[in-house]
Design a protein around this motif. Structure first.
Motif, PDB file in Angstrom:
ATOM      1  N   VAL A  39       0.858  -1.178   0.000  1.00 52.45           N
ATOM      2  CA  VAL A  39       0.000   0.000   0.000  1.00 52.45           C
ATOM      3  C   VAL A  39       0.896   1.230   0.000  1.00 52.45           C
ATOM      4  N   GLU A  40       0.618   2.180  -0.907  1.00 54.80           N
ATOM      5  CA  GLU A  40       1.415   3.386  -0.999  1.00 54.80           C
ATOM      6  C   GLU A  40       0.513   4.612  -0.890  1.00 54.80           C
ATOM      7  N   ASP A  41       0.984   5.615  -0.154  1.00 52.53           N
ATOM      8  CA  ASP A  41       0.264   6.884  -0.085  1.00 52.53           C
ATOM      9  C   ASP A  41       0.578   7.698  -1.333  1.00 52.53           C
ATOM     10  N   LEU A  42      -0.472   8.217  -1.970  1.00 56.09           N
ATOM     11  CA  LEU A  42      -0.307   8.996  -3.185  1.00 56.09           C
ATOM     12  C   LEU A  42      -0.760  10.426  -2.930  1.00 56.09           C
ATOM     13  N   GLY A  43       0.068  11.369  -3.262  1.00 52.63           N
ATOM     14  CA  GLY A  43      -0.297  12.767  -3.089  1.00 52.63           C
ATOM     15  C   GLY A  43       0.054  13.606  -4.290  1.00 52.63           C
ATOM     16  N   ARG A  44       0.562  12.975  -5.331  1.00 55.27           N
ATOM     17  CA  ARG A  44       0.959  13.709  -6.517  1.00 55.27           C
ATOM     18  C   ARG A  44      -0.246  13.977  -7.407  1.00 55.27           C
ATOM     19  N   MET A  45      -0.310  15.179  -7.908  1.00 53.34           N
ATOM     20  CA  MET A  45      -1.379  15.543  -8.825  1.00 53.34           C
ATOM     21  C   MET A  45      -0.770  15.848 -10.184  1.00 53.34           C
ATOM     22  N   GLU A  46      -1.182  15.067 -11.194  1.00 54.35           N
ATOM     23  CA  GLU A  46      -0.684  15.286 -12.549  1.00 54.35           C
ATOM     24  C   GLU A  46      -1.386  16.505 -13.141  1.00 54.35           C
ATOM     25  N   LEU A  47      -0.597  17.438 -13.666  1.00 59.02           N
ATOM     26  CA  LEU A  47      -1.147  18.721 -14.090  1.00 59.02           C
ATOM     27  C   LEU A  47      -0.916  19.040 -15.559  1.00 59.02           C
ATOM     28  N   VAL A  48       0.045  18.399 -16.192  1.00 58.52           N
ATOM     29  CA  VAL A  48       0.300  18.666 -17.605  1.00 58.52           C
ATOM     30  C   VAL A  48       1.004  17.467 -18.221  1.00 58.52           C
ATOM     31  N   ARG A  49       0.695  17.196 -19.497  1.00 59.33           N
ATOM     32  CA  ARG A  49       1.356  16.116 -20.225  1.00 59.33           C
ATOM     33  C   ARG A  49       1.915  16.676 -21.531  1.00 59.33           C
ATOM     34  N   TYR A  50       3.196  16.420 -21.769  1.00 60.88           N
ATOM     35  CA  TYR A  50       3.828  16.805 -23.019  1.00 60.88           C
ATOM     36  C   TYR A  50       4.005  15.557 -23.871  1.00 60.88           C
ATOM     37  N   ASN A  51       3.548  15.617 -25.111  1.00 59.96           N
ATOM     38  CA  ASN A  51       3.701  14.506 -26.045  1.00 59.96           C
ATOM     39  C   ASN A  51       4.766  14.853 -27.080  1.00 59.96           C
ATOM     40  N   PHE A  52       5.585  13.871 -27.418  1.00 61.28           N
ATOM     41  CA  PHE A  52       6.701  14.108 -28.322  1.00 61.28           C
ATOM     42  C   PHE A  52       6.729  13.084 -29.441  1.00 61.28           C
ATOM     43  N   LYS A  53       7.205  13.543 -30.584  1.00 61.91           N
ATOM     44  CA  LYS A  53       7.550  12.660 -31.688  1.00 61.91           C
ATOM     45  C   LYS A  53       8.920  13.082 -32.190  1.00 61.91           C
ATOM     46  N   ASP A  54       9.763  12.105 -32.472  1.00 62.07           N
ATOM     47  CA  ASP A  54      11.128  12.443 -32.861  1.00 62.07           C
ATOM     48  C   ASP A  54      11.732  11.293 -33.660  1.00 62.07           C
ATOM     49  N   VAL A  55      12.778  11.611 -34.401  1.00 63.65           N
ATOM     50  CA  VAL A  55      13.599  10.602 -35.060  1.00 63.65           C
ATOM     51  C   VAL A  55      14.944  10.585 -34.340  1.00 63.65           C
ATOM     52  N   VAL A  56      15.266   9.457 -33.736  1.00 67.42           N
ATOM     53  CA  VAL A  56      16.475   9.331 -32.920  1.00 67.42           C
ATOM     54  C   VAL A  56      17.472   8.427 -33.622  1.00 67.42           C
ATOM     55  N   GLU A  57      18.675   8.914 -33.783  1.00 66.09           N
ATOM     56  CA  GLU A  57      19.775   8.114 -34.339  1.00 66.09           C
ATOM     57  C   GLU A  57      20.715   7.733 -33.202  1.00 66.09           C
ATOM     58  N   TYR A  58      20.842   6.445 -32.983  1.00 68.06           N
ATOM     59  CA  TYR A  58      21.746   5.944 -31.942  1.00 68.06           C
ATOM     60  C   TYR A  58      22.924   5.265 -32.626  1.00 68.06           C
ATOM     61  N   GLU A  59      24.091   5.849 -32.447  1.00 64.33           N
ATOM     62  CA  GLU A  59      25.291   5.337 -33.109  1.00 64.33           C
ATOM     63  C   GLU A  59      26.307   4.891 -32.060  1.00 64.33           C
ATOM     64  N   LYS A  60      26.896   3.709 -32.275  1.00 62.45           N
ATOM     65  CA  LYS A  60      27.822   3.144 -31.307  1.00 62.45           C
ATOM     66  C   LYS A  60      29.125   2.751 -31.991  1.00 62.45           C
ATOM     67  N   ASN A  61      30.206   3.182 -31.377  1.00 66.79           N
ATOM     68  CA  ASN A  61      31.530   2.850 -31.887  1.00 66.79           C
ATOM     69  C   ASN A  61      31.938   1.479 -31.363  1.00 66.79           C
ATOM     70  N   VAL A  62      31.940   0.500 -32.233  1.00 67.44           N
ATOM     71  CA  VAL A  62      32.258  -0.873 -31.824  1.00 67.44           C
ATOM     72  C   VAL A  62      33.759  -1.118 -31.819  1.00 67.44           C
ATOM     73  N   SER A  63      34.417  -0.726 -32.884  1.00 65.60           N
ATOM     74  CA  SER A  63      35.852  -0.925 -33.016  1.00 65.60           C
ATOM     75  C   SER A  63      36.386   0.018 -34.090  1.00 65.60           C
ATOM     76  N   ARG A  64      37.633   0.363 -33.972  1.00 61.96           N
ATOM     77  CA  ARG A  64      38.211   1.244 -34.990  1.00 61.96           C
ATOM     78  C   ARG A  64      38.415   0.512 -36.315  1.00 61.96           C
ATOM     79  N   TRP A  65      38.275  -0.823 -36.284  1.00 64.51           N
ATOM     80  CA  TRP A  65      38.491  -1.617 -37.492  1.00 64.51           C
ATOM     81  C   TRP A  65      37.220  -1.818 -38.309  1.00 64.51           C
ATOM     82  N   VAL A  66      36.071  -1.512 -37.724  1.00 61.72           N
ATOM     83  CA  VAL A  66      34.798  -1.740 -38.432  1.00 61.72           C
ATOM     84  C   VAL A  66      33.947  -0.478 -38.345  1.00 61.72           C
ATOM     85  N   PRO A  67      33.024  -0.306 -39.284  1.00 55.85           N
ATOM     86  CA  PRO A  67      32.132   0.865 -39.235  1.00 55.85           C
ATOM     87  C   PRO A  67      31.265   0.870 -37.980  1.00 55.85           C
TER      88      PRO A  67
END
Length: 205
Positions: free
Chosen positions: A47-75
Motif C-alpha cells: 500500500v502506498e500513499d499517493l499525493g501527486r497531482m498530474e497537471l500537464v502532459r507533453y507529447n513528443f515525436k522524434d527521429v532518434v539516431e543511436y550510433e555506437k563505436n564498436v571498433s576502430r576496425w569496423v564501421p
C-alpha cells in the motif's frame, strides 16, 4: 486550522476530481452487455500513499539516431528510431507541512507549494518503431534496447527544455487556488516553498 489544511487540500482535490469524472461513471448503460463471470484471487502486496497531482502532459515525436563505436576496425553500428513519447508534470502535495501555511489577518492565507517535478517520462513502444539498422554485427537486440533507453532519456531532456516545470506551476495555481479559496473563504496566495522562511531557521535550502 493550520494542522488540518494540508488534509483539506488533498480531500478537496479528491472531490474536484470525482466531480469531474463522476458523471461519466454514473451514466446508465445504453445497451445490455452479455454477462461475464470471472474467477480471480487477488493478493494485496503493498500500500502506498499517493499525493501527486498530474497537471500537464507533453507529447513528443522524434527521429532518434543511436550510433555506437564498436571498433576502430569496423564501421560504427547505427539504429534509427521513430519515437513517440510523453512526459507528465506534477506537484506532490504530501510535501506541504504546517510551516508552509501562514494566515495573514482574517482575509488572506499563504500556502507554499512544493516545486513542480516530472512524475514520469516514457516512450510508447506500441507507436515507436525501428526505422533502420546498420552494421549491427548480430547484436540487433542489444543495440535496439540501448537505443530505446537513449530515446527515453531524451524525452525527459526535451520536456525540461520545453518548459514543462513552468507549465506545471501555472496549472497548479489554476486548479488549486479556486478550490482553497472556496474551502477557506479567504484569498489564497500561492508561492514556492523556498520563499517562505522561518526567522529562527533562516532560508530553506
Amino acid at each position: 486550522m493550520i494542522k488540518i489544511l494540508p488534509w483539506v487540500i488533498l480531500i478537496s482535490l479528491g472531490i474536484f476530481l470525482w466531480r469531474t469524472v463522476g458523471d461519466y461513471f454514473s451514466k446508465p448503460d445504453e445497451r445490455k452487455e452479455p454477462e461475464v463471470v470471472v474467477n480471480f484471487n487477488t493478493v494485496l502486496t503493498s500500500v502506498e500513499d499517493l499525493g501527486r497531482m498530474e497537471l500537464v502532459r507533453y507529447n513528443f515525436k522524434d527521429v532518434v539516431e543511436y550510433e555506437k563505436n564498436v571498433s576502430r576496425w569496423v564501421p560504427n553500428s547505427k539504429v534509427v528510431l521513430i519515437v513517440t513519447g510523453e512526459a507528465v508534470g506534477c506537484v506532490d502535495f504530501t510535501k506541504i507541512t504546517q510551516a508552509d501555511i501562514q494566515f495573514q489577518g482574517d482575509s488572506v492565507v499563504q500556502v507554499a507549494l512544493p516545486e513542480p517535478e516530472i512524475c514520469y517520462y516514457k516512450i510508447d513502444h506500441s507507436k515507436t518503431k525501428v526505422f533502420s539498422k546498420e552494421n549491427t554485427y548480430f547484436q540487433d537486440a542489444d543495440l535496439v534496447q540501448e537505443s530505446y533507453k537513449y530515446a527515453e532519456a531524451n524525452v525527459k531532456k526535451a520536456a525540461l527544455s520545453s518548459g514543462i516545470l513552468d507549465q506545471t506551476k501555472v496549472n497548479a495555481e489554476k486548479v488549486l487556488k479556486p478550490i482553497l479559496e472556496e474551502v477557506t473563504g479567504r484569498r489564497v496566495v500561492l508561492v514556492p516553498q523556498r520563499r517562505i522562511q522561518n526567522p529562527e531557521m533562516g532560508p530553506k535550502r
